[in-house]
Design an enzyme around this catalytic site. Structure first.
Site: not given
Ligand SMILES: Nc1nc2c(ncn2[C@@H]2O[C@H](COP(=O)(O)OP(=O)(O)O)[C@@H](OP(=O)(O)OP(=O)(O)O)[C@H]2O)c(=O)[nH]1
Length: 179
Positions: A35, A61-62, A65-66
């Site tokens: 990612h 960037h993550d 946070e992660d």
């Molecule tokens: N589409 C997708 N997303 C995935 C996958 N695995 C992990 N993610 C991450 O899940 C987050 C989106 O899900 P949410 O429901 O919004 O967040 P949460 O599960 O962390 O609470 C994104 O995090 P984030 O980077 O914090 O982004 P954002 O929520 O700030 O956009 C994304 O990077 C995957 O297989 N597909």
């Protein structure tokens, strides 16, 4: 090798080590590092971005946070600017999920140009990823809600990079979501 290449290799190696035990939420459990690398590649390949600090921040960037990474650590290793961009795109984990989502919408128009670029590419990557493969356990309704909320964030990022915004617009249009 140019010094920029050396810096980018150091950065991608740092991110890979930090995310080494994490997987994406897809059925294949793709290694998480795909990612941040993909976000940086969207910026360079599709957005035409050559600002190395933006590309570094995308790779990192993550991490705050992660993973166990702190902003202070990023500052010490990669400098003030990279750390500041990462901080700008890092959600406050102390907030509820709803509040975090609201904060992203509210903060987007006030972010620096560099942070807006990272955020645009992050959203573009995640929306494409959802289209490629629905994250495990997500219903069609949750997917649609994610598109609607992402459009609210992207609205506040407009005027930053025409190419990335055009790609995002197309994805929203396919879902019938107004930008
Ligand atoms: N589409 C997708 N997303 C995935 C996958 N695995 C992990 N993610 C991450 O899940 C987050 C989106 O899900 P949410 O429901 O919004 O967040 P949460 O599960 O962390 O609470 C994104 O995090 P984030 O980077 O914090 O982004 P954002 O929520 O700030 O956009 C994304 O990077 C995957 O297989 N597909």
């Amino acid at each position: 090798m140019s010094s920029d290449s050396v810096i980018l290799l150091e950065t991608v190696n740092f991110a890979a080590e930090k995310h080494r035990n994490q997987r994406r939420k897809d059925a294949e459990q793709t290694p998480y590092i795909t990612h941040p690398i993909g976000v940086a590649r969207i910026l360079s390949h599709e957005g035409g971005i050559t600002d190395i600090e933006v590309l570094q921040a995308a790779l990192l960037h993550d991490t705050v946070e992660d993973t166990d990474t702190s902003i202070g650590e990023l500052q010490a290793v990669f400098g003030q600017t990279v750390a500041r961009i990462v901080q700008e795109v890092t959600d406050d984990k102390a907030l509820s999920k709803e509040e975090t989502k609201r904060q992203q919408v509210e903060y987007a128009p006030h972010a620096s140009h560099q942070a807006k670029l990272v955020k645009l590419a992050d959203k573009l990557y995640n929306l494409r990823d959802i289209n490629r493969c629905t994250p495990t356990g997500w219903t069609a309704e949750r997917v649609q809600e994610y598109f609607v909320w992402s459009a609210q964030v992207v609205r506040g990022l407009r005027g930053t990079n025409p190419a990335l915004e055009r790609h995002l617009e197309e994805l929203f249009k396919q879902r019938g979501v107004e930008l």
